[in-house]
Write an enzyme that holds these catalytic residues in place. Structure first.
Site, PDB file in Angstrom:
ATOM      1  N   GLU A 172       0.819  -1.229   0.000  1.00 34.39           N
ATOM      2  CA  GLU A 172       0.000   0.000   0.000  1.00 34.39           C
ATOM      3  C   GLU A 172       0.845   1.268   0.000  1.00 34.39           C
ATOM      4  O   GLU A 172       0.654   2.162   0.833  1.00 34.39           O
ATOM      5  CB  GLU A 172      -0.982  -0.005   1.186  1.00 34.39           C
ATOM      6  N   GLU A 291      -5.559  -8.280  -0.491  1.00 32.28           N
ATOM      7  CA  GLU A 291      -6.289  -7.957   0.752  1.00 32.28           C
ATOM      8  C   GLU A 291      -7.736  -7.704   0.369  1.00 32.28           C
ATOM      9  O   GLU A 291      -8.018  -6.795  -0.416  1.00 32.28           O
ATOM     10  CB  GLU A 291      -5.719  -6.709   1.438  1.00 32.28           C
TER      11      GLU A 291
HETATM   12  O1  AHR Z   1      -5.225  -5.852   6.838  1.00 31.04           O
HETATM   13  C1  AHR Z   1      -5.136  -4.732   7.650  1.00 31.04           C
HETATM   14  C2  AHR Z   1      -4.403  -3.593   6.974  1.00 31.04           C
HETATM   15  O2  AHR Z   1      -5.186  -3.116   5.921  1.00 31.04           O
HETATM   16  C3  AHR Z   1      -3.093  -3.902   6.334  1.00 31.04           C
HETATM   17  O3  AHR Z   1      -2.032  -3.857   7.205  1.00 31.04           O
HETATM   18  C4  AHR Z   1      -2.958  -2.830   5.304  1.00 31.04           C
HETATM   19  O4  AHR Z   1      -2.197  -3.238   4.209  1.00 31.04           O
HETATM   20  C5  AHR Z   1      -4.375  -2.456   4.967  1.00 31.04           C
HETATM   21  O5  AHR Z   1      -4.576  -1.100   5.043  1.00 31.04           O
END
Ligand code: AHR
Length: 498
Positions: A172, A291
């Site tokens: 990210e 994610e």
């Molecule tokens: O999964 C929780 C968080 O969400 C992770 O650390 C991040 O990559 C995202 O913002």
């Protein structure tokens, strides 16, 4: 109200890459400590790995697990986490504002992954670190011997290389919350240069470049175009991340979010193809949705947390029935695009926005979202078939033309089975559903599994772990090559046909 789906075994979207059913363990909250690792727990093995948690992960058949983050990786010093435990440094962990003891580290994770029967998707730190660190960790992990870092691994008791195949280039990096946040051009450059040296150390690895943190990011989709402009020839995948919540308690909209997830996938794929054309490249860029989940229940509690604790509860969403339906629609959304989405990680796996919960020193149980994820992973292997769907629709303030039915069929040629995943988004009525299996020789229903609840907000807890559990008394029947079923209101369904 009615819905129909036609599928034909000759019209396949793609062979599904098993890694689409991956998950994620970050050094965050109680995911590692008191999640997968709790020395002294009654079920722990000689390494401190909790056996009850491994048992539940085994039920999920998780093919790959991303590690060690997440936001955490952008401050990660992997060298702190290897070698004798008593020499490991405690660090202030700035992403989640806790103390990291490093009692569980890189090699322990590789050991754990073997026990969990899963592959490792490893991330490198492109927040505070960069090219040098990225090449060193690949050398430590994957080089056989005869160099400083590979011999250091051997001296730590790992004679054989870990041979980790999949590596994420940071996490990210478009987000201002990220340690070492970068512009697209800054990230594109460091990702490219790191990719080059990592592959010079081990040319067999595959790399994932960071896409946007969500479709709503102000830099989307220019971020993707710029990053790929730099990295296209050196990476195999571009990542997508997306979480949904029901902050306004507007369930019809919440259940329709997967349509936006599909738009996200389509736009990222189009951006990849634009750069492909621009570069006159023959290579197809694939996507890693590394994610995805529902995440919002715990936001308030997390804001109030005191900093610098060790493994405090963080991001501990307690999932209800409607969350499980959203997870089901998100899985179907990715399967509909399985020609591009080759890897995906349900974020996360244990305690932190997770299908599996534990209590410290106590039990482990399945949250509601465990079930659609397990069904997809266990029964969703094979070819995804193009779903020709006719369904009545509804409108919400934000999203229009939402089909009540969300569905896809998976053809497992080896087992000669077809599995249909289906969600009825209607909150009050059951949905008569017909599946036309015209090209198949015959059809008998093996079982029709249903996840339903009279209470959309019903949850599973340690004391009441079975409030929302699937049953297999769904009413699907075969009439020739047509399957007829009634999908209960607000339900997740798995119809297995032979
Ligand atoms: O999964 C929780 C968080 O969400 C992770 O650390 C991040 O990559 C995202 O913002």
């Amino acid at each position: 109200l009615k819905a129909k789906m036609i599928v034909d075994k000759d019209f396949a979207i793609s062979e599904i890459d098993d890694r689409i059913y991956g998950s994620f363990i970050e050094h965050l909250g109680r995911a590692v400590y008191n999640g997968i690792y709790e020395p002294g727990h009654t079920t722990a093995d000689e390494n401190g790995f909790r056996g009850d948690v491994l048992g539940l992960i085994n039920e999920l058949q998780v093919p790959i697990v991303r590690y060690p983050g997440g936001n955490f990786v952008s401050g990660y010093n992997w060298e702190d986490t290897v070698g004798p435990k008593e020499l490991r440094k405690r660090r202030l962990e700035l992403a989640w504002r806790v103390v990291e003891t490093n009692q569980f580290g890189f090699n322990e994770f590789v050991d754990w992954a073997k026990k969990a029967n899963t592959q490792v998707m490893m991330a490198v730190n492109l927040g505070t670190r960069g090219i040098d660190d990225a090449r060193n960790i690949v050398e430590y992990s994957n080089h056989a011997s005869g160099s400083y870092w590979s011999d250091l691994r051997r001296s730590h008791g790992y004679e054989q290389p870990h041979n980790i195949k999949t590596w994420c280039l940071g996490n990210e990096m478009d987000g201002p919350w990220q340690i070492g946040h970068k512009t697209a051009a800054e990230y594109g450059r460091i990702a490219l240069e790191s990719a080059k040296v990592m592959k010079w150390v081990d040319p067999t690895i595959e790399l994932v470049a960071c896409g946007s943190s969500a479709i709503g990011m102000p830099t989307f989709p220019e971020w993707e175009a710029t990053v790929l402009d730099h990295t296209y020839d050196h990476v195999e995948y571009l990542s997508l991340h997306q979480y949904y919540g029901n902050h306004e308690n507007d369930t019809p909209t919440f259940l329709a979010r997967s349509l936006q997830m599909e738009d996200f996938i389509r736009t990222v794929a189009a951006t990849c193809d634009y750069i492909k054309a621009k570069k006159r490249s023959k290579k197809k860029m694939f996507l890693s949705f590394d994610e995805w989940n529902v995440w919002f229940h715990s936001n308030e509690a997390d804001r109030k947390m005191d900093p610098w604790q060790i493994a405090p509860p963080q991001l501990e969403d307690v999932y209800n029935h409607e969350d499980a339906l959203v997870v089901g629609t998100m899985l179907i959304a990715m399967l509909k695009h399985s020609d591009r989405v080759k890897m995906a990680c349900l974020a996360q796996l244990v305690n932190v926005i997770a299908p599996i919960m534990t209590s410290n020193g106590g039990g482990a149980w399945r949250q509601t979202i465990f079930y659609p994820y397990m069904h997809a992973s266990v029964f969703g292997r094979g070819k995804a078939l193009v779903p020709l769907v006719q369904s009545d629709k509804y409108d919400t303030k934000e999203i229009t033309d939402v089909p009540y039915l969300e569905s896809i069929a998976i053809h497992n040629e080896e087992k000669e089975e077809v599995t249909i995943f289906a969600v009825n988004r209607h909150l009050e009525e059951s949905l008569p559903f017909e599946i036309d299996l015209r090209s198949f020789g015959s059809a008998t229903v093996i079982e029709h599994i249903v996840l339903e609840s009279d209470d959309l907000k019903a949850v599973n807890t340690e004391l009441q772990p079975n409030r929302v559990v699937p049953h297999n008394s769904g009413n699907a029947t075969a009439d020739g090559l047509s399957i007829q079923a009634s999908l209960p209101k607000a339900s997740w369904n798995v119809i297995r046909v032979k």
